[in-house]
Design a protein around this motif. Structure first.
Motif, PDB file in Angstrom:
ATOM      1  N   GLU A   1    -117.324  49.846  24.667  1.00 41.57           N
ATOM      2  CA  GLU A   1    -115.942  49.788  25.135  1.00 41.57           C
ATOM      3  C   GLU A   1    -115.905  49.348  26.594  1.00 41.57           C
ATOM      4  O   GLU A   1    -116.561  49.956  27.435  1.00 41.57           O
ATOM      5  CB  GLU A   1    -115.282  51.170  25.031  1.00 41.57           C
ATOM      6  CG  GLU A   1    -115.132  51.679  23.607  1.00 41.57           C
ATOM      7  CD  GLU A   1    -114.508  53.075  23.549  1.00 41.57           C
ATOM      8  OE1 GLU A   1    -113.791  53.359  22.582  1.00 41.57           O
ATOM      9  OE2 GLU A   1    -114.753  53.878  24.479  1.00 41.57           O
TER      10      GLU A   1
ATOM     11  N   ARG B   1    -110.858  54.430  32.658  1.00 41.83           N
ATOM     12  CA  ARG B   1    -112.184  54.983  32.326  1.00 41.83           C
ATOM     13  C   ARG B   1    -113.257  53.932  32.594  1.00 41.83           C
ATOM     14  O   ARG B   1    -112.983  52.726  32.609  1.00 41.83           O
ATOM     15  CB  ARG B   1    -112.228  55.412  30.856  1.00 41.83           C
ATOM     16  CG  ARG B   1    -111.981  54.279  29.893  1.00 41.83           C
ATOM     17  CD  ARG B   1    -112.318  54.633  28.466  1.00 41.83           C
ATOM     18  NE  ARG B   1    -112.307  53.434  27.664  1.00 41.83           N
ATOM     19  CZ  ARG B   1    -111.449  53.197  26.663  1.00 41.83           C
ATOM     20  NH1 ARG B   1    -110.534  54.087  26.350  1.00 41.83           N
ATOM     21  NH2 ARG B   1    -111.502  52.077  25.984  1.00 41.83           N
ATOM     22  N   PRO B   2    -114.516  54.383  32.759  1.00 38.31           N
ATOM     23  CA  PRO B   2    -115.611  53.436  32.953  1.00 38.31           C
ATOM     24  C   PRO B   2    -115.988  52.761  31.642  1.00 38.31           C
ATOM     25  O   PRO B   2    -115.484  53.113  30.578  1.00 38.31           O
ATOM     26  CB  PRO B   2    -116.753  54.322  33.455  1.00 38.31           C
ATOM     27  CG  PRO B   2    -116.410  55.713  33.020  1.00 38.31           C
ATOM     28  CD  PRO B   2    -114.926  55.776  32.817  1.00 38.31           C
TER      29      PRO B   2
ATOM     30  N   MET C   1    -117.947  52.427  28.461  1.00 37.70           N
ATOM     31  CA  MET C   1    -118.606  53.458  27.658  1.00 37.70           C
ATOM     32  C   MET C   1    -119.249  52.784  26.453  1.00 37.70           C
ATOM     33  O   MET C   1    -118.576  52.049  25.717  1.00 37.70           O
ATOM     34  CB  MET C   1    -117.598  54.501  27.162  1.00 37.70           C
ATOM     35  CG  MET C   1    -116.867  55.286  28.252  1.00 37.70           C
ATOM     36  SD  MET C   1    -117.931  56.402  29.204  1.00 37.70           S
ATOM     37  CE  MET C   1    -118.431  57.521  27.899  1.00 37.70           C
ATOM     38  N   THR C   2    -120.516  53.046  26.255  1.00 38.03           N
ATOM     39  CA  THR C   2    -121.256  52.435  25.149  1.00 38.03           C
ATOM     40  C   THR C   2    -121.878  53.547  24.313  1.00 38.03           C
ATOM     41  O   THR C   2    -122.624  54.377  24.837  1.00 38.03           O
ATOM     42  CB  THR C   2    -122.363  51.513  25.691  1.00 38.03           C
ATOM     43  OG1 THR C   2    -121.802  50.650  26.673  1.00 38.03           O
ATOM     44  CG2 THR C   2    -122.985  50.697  24.567  1.00 38.03           C
ATOM     45  N   ARG C   3    -121.536  53.569  23.038  1.00 34.10           N
ATOM     46  CA  ARG C   3    -122.053  54.619  22.161  1.00 34.10           C
ATOM     47  C   ARG C   3    -123.258  54.091  21.392  1.00 34.10           C
ATOM     48  O   ARG C   3    -123.164  53.110  20.646  1.00 34.10           O
ATOM     49  CB  ARG C   3    -120.953  55.058  21.194  1.00 34.10           C
ATOM     50  CG  ARG C   3    -121.262  56.313  20.374  1.00 34.10           C
ATOM     51  CD  ARG C   3    -120.005  56.779  19.635  1.00 34.10           C
ATOM     52  NE  ARG C   3    -120.247  57.904  18.760  1.00 34.10           N
ATOM     53  CZ  ARG C   3    -120.253  59.181  19.140  1.00 34.10           C
ATOM     54  NH1 ARG C   3    -120.027  59.485  20.412  1.00 34.10           N
ATOM     55  NH2 ARG C   3    -120.471  60.143  18.283  1.00 34.10           N
ATOM     56  N   ILE C   4    -124.395  54.724  21.599  1.00 33.39           N
ATOM     57  CA  ILE C   4    -125.611  54.329  20.886  1.00 33.39           C
ATOM     58  C   ILE C   4    -126.137  55.536  20.103  1.00 33.39           C
ATOM     59  O   ILE C   4    -125.582  56.633  20.202  1.00 33.39           O
ATOM     60  CB  ILE C   4    -126.705  53.825  21.863  1.00 33.39           C
ATOM     61  CG1 ILE C   4    -127.111  54.959  22.822  1.00 33.39           C
ATOM     62  CG2 ILE C   4    -126.240  52.603  22.622  1.00 33.39           C
ATOM     63  CD1 ILE C   4    -128.425  54.732  23.541  1.00 33.39           C
TER      64      ILE C   4
ATOM     65  N   VAL D   1    -125.579  58.987  21.757  1.00 30.99           N
ATOM     66  CA  VAL D   1    -125.620  59.113  23.221  1.00 30.99           C
ATOM     67  C   VAL D   1    -124.578  58.144  23.773  1.00 30.99           C
ATOM     68  O   VAL D   1    -124.487  57.006  23.307  1.00 30.99           O
ATOM     69  CB  VAL D   1    -127.017  58.756  23.780  1.00 30.99           C
ATOM     70  CG1 VAL D   1    -127.009  58.726  25.308  1.00 30.99           C
ATOM     71  CG2 VAL D   1    -128.074  59.730  23.276  1.00 30.99           C
ATOM     72  N   ALA D   2    -123.782  58.600  24.738  1.00 31.57           N
ATOM     73  CA  ALA D   2    -122.843  57.702  25.414  1.00 31.57           C
ATOM     74  C   ALA D   2    -123.497  57.205  26.699  1.00 31.57           C
ATOM     75  O   ALA D   2    -123.964  58.011  27.504  1.00 31.57           O
ATOM     76  CB  ALA D   2    -121.541  58.433  25.726  1.00 31.57           C
ATOM     77  N   LEU D   3    -123.559  55.884  26.850  1.00 35.15           N
ATOM     78  CA  LEU D   3    -124.021  55.301  28.111  1.00 35.15           C
ATOM     79  C   LEU D   3    -122.783  54.968  28.939  1.00 35.15           C
ATOM     80  O   LEU D   3    -121.856  54.327  28.441  1.00 35.15           O
ATOM     81  CB  LEU D   3    -124.829  54.024  27.851  1.00 35.15           C
ATOM     82  CG  LEU D   3    -126.030  54.167  26.906  1.00 35.15           C
ATOM     83  CD1 LEU D   3    -126.705  52.808  26.700  1.00 35.15           C
ATOM     84  CD2 LEU D   3    -127.035  55.188  27.439  1.00 35.15           C
ATOM     85  N   GLN D   4    -122.754  55.430  30.177  1.00 36.92           N
ATOM     86  CA  GLN D   4    -121.580  55.199  31.020  1.00 36.92           C
ATOM     87  C   GLN D   4    -121.970  54.241  32.137  1.00 36.92           C
ATOM     88  O   GLN D   4    -122.930  54.494  32.870  1.00 36.92           O
ATOM     89  CB  GLN D   4    -121.101  56.548  31.588  1.00 36.92           C
ATOM     90  CG  GLN D   4    -119.831  56.444  32.413  1.00 36.92           C
ATOM     91  CD  GLN D   4    -119.202  57.816  32.684  1.00 36.92           C
ATOM     92  OE1 GLN D   4    -119.217  58.707  31.835  1.00 36.92           O
ATOM     93  NE2 GLN D   4    -118.663  57.995  33.876  1.00 36.92           N
ATOM     94  N   ASP D   5    -121.240  53.119  32.245  1.00 38.70           N
ATOM     95  CA  ASP D   5    -121.527  52.094  33.255  1.00 38.70           C
ATOM     96  C   ASP D   5    -122.945  51.551  33.139  1.00 38.70           C
ATOM     97  O   ASP D   5    -123.598  51.260  34.152  1.00 38.70           O
ATOM     98  CB  ASP D   5    -121.302  52.656  34.672  1.00 38.70           C
ATOM     99  CG  ASP D   5    -119.836  52.888  34.992  1.00 38.70           C
ATOM    100  OD1 ASP D   5    -119.005  52.019  34.659  1.00 38.70           O
ATOM    101  OD2 ASP D   5    -119.511  53.933  35.582  1.00 38.70           O
ATOM    102  N   ALA D   6    -123.432  51.411  31.909  1.00 35.05           N
ATOM    103  CA  ALA D   6    -124.801  50.913  31.731  1.00 35.05           C
ATOM    104  C   ALA D   6    -124.863  49.422  32.046  1.00 35.05           C
ATOM    105  O   ALA D   6    -123.913  48.681  31.776  1.00 35.05           O
ATOM    106  CB  ALA D   6    -125.273  51.159  30.301  1.00 35.05           C
ATOM    107  N   PRO D   7    -125.998  48.961  32.620  1.00 31.10           N
ATOM    108  CA  PRO D   7    -126.149  47.515  32.855  1.00 31.10           C
ATOM    109  C   PRO D   7    -126.304  46.765  31.527  1.00 31.10           C
ATOM    110  O   PRO D   7    -126.777  47.318  30.534  1.00 31.10           O
ATOM    111  CB  PRO D   7    -127.433  47.430  33.693  1.00 31.10           C
ATOM    112  CG  PRO D   7    -128.166  48.717  33.458  1.00 31.10           C
ATOM    113  CD  PRO D   7    -127.122  49.756  33.125  1.00 31.10           C
TER     114      PRO D   7
END
Lengths: 490, 490
Positions: free
Chosen positions: B109, B120-121, B123-126, B477-483
């Motif tokens: 997202e 919101r920042p 957000m990537t759901r893995i 796991v949610a990654l927040q502001d991941a590169p």
């Protein structure tokens, strides 16, 4: 007996309430079960209407609710108004998900001709509600994780009746919120047992609720000790039920050398704010800060201590939480190798002192007592000599809701194998891994994951924040050779 | 000590093997943990290659494996060849899912500007693998739910090392299968601890494995008694772990009046085949048949009894399973109001008699002993006076893997509220609801759900058959502001 305590003065205010009896609780569970099938068959549209009606009522009653919440929690009007907005937004997000219609029908596969294993009948994967859900309200979010909070919203969205066990630290607010939810239930023409409230000062009410045969699942936010005890009861039932417990969390934050090269002062200020936000009473409050040994790290830690010393957290939610905080920071202060950088005194004051204690990674690793959460405005700085120590500290912390890594470059070419290993370790121990910002503040969105490996959560594959929170209360069912008219109902 | 017993003669054949020791098991768990991070970071492509290599090796060794399986299980060559094909197909389906690439990255997202709760920042759901999985092999599917079966395939697909606890009823086959898997692991250049086997005749081996600190999850197929005991141990660990247990199931089949109007003879024949398939040793074997009182129902039951009387099931897997079957049908025969329609004798014969016992719904409901599963070629006919009794019988059965309803019309206009209530009740108690055909035979597909409310499963939200079986071993796991470079790795 429950009393409404003014969080700032510690004095009881107004009425008191008797604990729900065992009979009350059993009756509530049976009534919830008696309406569960009908509520499960209510249209998603009607459930969306219920959630929106709840939100409208919270907004309409905002002034009275926020005043009550402020008296019972001492969290202050700005924070509480913001939390109420967030709670209404949360209700609306679940309503939107219901509108979009992907909640029950997951997959419809046509029949494939031929012999097995390739050939197969038409298979349709749907999800059905679990049945009555017991929700244990949290003390630290009197709106967002209490009577009309995330667990209640997601269970109702899924089509499950809810029995809330009110948090004893805000009983008057809980009753006022329950009235609003009950009015919304009535307004939507739904049976009253779709939403019920029970309450009690001691553990007996919660124990009885978890053991009630008609309860199908439990959602809990609270301490490790209470959560584990209830989870064990849920597992020991003759029919075990899922226990979705969001318990304690250390929330490590790792400062890599590249994060110290520039902007360190701004980062220290943001971190100090995050540590003291809401007097540190956030499940995502950063509790352990990993900083490399050496000059740039010294400067950062010095700046962080300076920022914290200038902040005065407000009072804590309850006298019990305050006592636990003081004994927790006392243990840090007296640990081997500990150096107190902020919050030397303050035990006797009305409000807690923002506290920062520093140890070496070696001292941290050899003292398991340092590895527990201290709930409140305090953090432990752990100074590391090499990346390997960072990995070891993360492993020692084990399950955590969040892990934050500052200083990872956006440029893949510059990323070392050590950094890959660190990121991987973070995903092994945490439910959310941040690469910028601070862990306090949890967005309500589809990608969110709030729940990490035990003890952060008793059900690490699930989340208690975000749209996937609904998944906890739905169970997949495969329909084989179902008629079209049935599939169209999902 | 383990011996290879010829299922048809009851005689030991060839070598015997010592039980794995506590030290063996702890070492296996630690070794699995030591390779877990590396295996988790192996590409999905490499894991797909491993699964396909396993499948190729099973096909190459087919003749020897099937002969060994036939000696140790007595299930017969046609069935065992078919089951081997299904097992290879299952491995291939998980490999395909890995190829298609939707296993780890669920949702990405973009950031939304503005203040929370809307802003919101990114957000990537893995999803990440849980770590070492202990797999308890089943006796009744020596290929499809044993060493290289569905649990092993789905755990390896998810990126989790596997430790199989071999089923003591087919030890020689288990070792032969493990050799094939180990060769595939080596061929793919993966560390040997990605797949390990432990074995033992008693309960000590399983207990130690569930309690090993390095084990992260357990997948089990077997009896209610053993499964519940192990599930309790998993929940009582200092770090509780998920226990995915597929236990007993009654699999009710409901014959509505419209199903008796035409084709009843063909239905009776199909049902008799399903009841006796594999000597009734299927977890989805139909155990309770609900038939309306009255003439058309009498005719159907008579035809079913006639068909069963002409079938001679083959021998059962073990002497213990045979003993349990005989004592189970004895309890049925001697229940109040019971009428034996097929299988009057047969206790002393080498092979079990296909058995049909009839009771009224009232007699069924008042005798809880009738509501348990009898594992083997037997079914209980329950005659009902009204739809309401069908609902009550389903509620009394409680959790079941499947429920089958025959006679629901495809035309929505003809469907009564009673039928809606019946279908809804079926979805409340079962993981799979069938509207045609028989419940034996479980397609390996994305929509499949094999696992119902307790006691059918200890984790009713999960499935042990089909592509969703992988979900058990992955944690969001949610990654927040991941590169970007990090997100591209998932």
């Amino acid at each position: 007996m429950l009393e409404s305590i003014n969080a700032r003065t510690g004095m009881a205010h107004g009425a008191s309430w008797a604990d729900s009896t065992a009979q009350d609780i059993d009756l509530a569970a049976r009534q919830a079960q008696s309406v569960a099938s009908d509520f499960a068959r209510a249209t998603p549209g009607l459930r969306a209407e219920l959630l929106r009606s709840m939100g409208q009522r919270l907004l309409s009653a905002r002034e009275a609710l926020v005043a009550l919440a402020d008296r019972e929690t001492g969290l202050g009007l700005p924070r509480l108004n913001g939390e109420l907005d967030r709670t209404v937004y949360q209700l609306e997000q679940f309503a939107l998900a219901l509108d979009q219609g992907a909640v029950h029908l997951l997959l419809d596969e046509p029949a494939v001709a031929g012999a097995a294993p390739v050939g197969r009948p038409r298979m349709t994967r749907i999800r059905v509600p679990l049945g009555p859900v017991a929700v244990f309200a949290a003390s630290n979010f009197p709106f967002a994780f209490s009577v009309a909070g995330g667990d209640t919203a997601s269970a109702l969205a899924a089509g499950c009746p809810v029995i809330v066990k009110a948090h004893p630290a805000h009983p008057a607010l809980s009753l006022a919120l329950a009235e609003q939810v009950q009015a919304a239930v009535a307004q939507c023409g739904l049976p009253a047992a779709v939403f019920q409230l029970v309450q009690g000062a001691g553990i007996a009410v919660g124990v009885r609720l978890v053991q009630a045969p008609a309860v199908a699942a439990v959602a809990f936010t609270g301490s490790l000790q209470a959560g584990r005890a209830l989870a064990d009861l849920a597992a020991a039932r003759s029919r075990p039920i899922p226990f979705f417990g969001e318990l304690g969390s250390v929330n490590p934050l790792i400062v890599l050398p590249s994060a110290l090269a520039s902007g360190a002062a701004e980062r220290a200020a943001a971190l100090a704010q995050s540590i003291t936000l809401g007097a540190g009473q956030f499940c995502t409050s950063p509790g352990v800060i990993l900083v490399p040994q050496g000059e740039p790290g010294d400067g950062f830690v010095h700046a962080l201590a300076g920022q914290l010393s200038q902040l005065q957290p407000h009072g804590m939610l309850t006298a019990g939480i305050r006592r636990n905080f003081e004994s927790g920071v006392d243990a840090w202060r007296h640990a081997g190798g500990a150096q107190v950088l902020a919050g030397l005194e303050g035990n006797a004051a009305a409000t807690p002192a923002a506290t920062l204690v520093q140890v070496s990674a070696a001292d941290y690793l050899r003292q398991p007592a340092l590895q527990h959460e201290v709930f409140g405005p305090a953090a432990l700085v752990v100074r590391t000599q090499a990346m390997n120590e960072m990995l070891e500290v993360l492993a020692a912390i084990g399950g955590t809701l969040t892990a934050t890594i500052w200083g990872i470059d956006g440029d893949a070419a510059q990323v070392t194998e050590e950094v890959h290993a660190l990121v991987h370790r973070a995903t092994e121990v945490a439910g959310r891994v941040l690469f910028a910002g601070v862990p306090t503040g949890v967005a309500v969105t589809a990608a969110q994951q709030h729940g990490g490996p035990y003890p952060a959560s008793t059900a690490p594959a699930t989340t208690s924040v975000g749209l996937a929170a609904m998944d906890r209360f739905l169970r997949p069912v495969a329909l084989q050779d179902a008629p079209d008219w049935l599939i169209q109902r999902y």
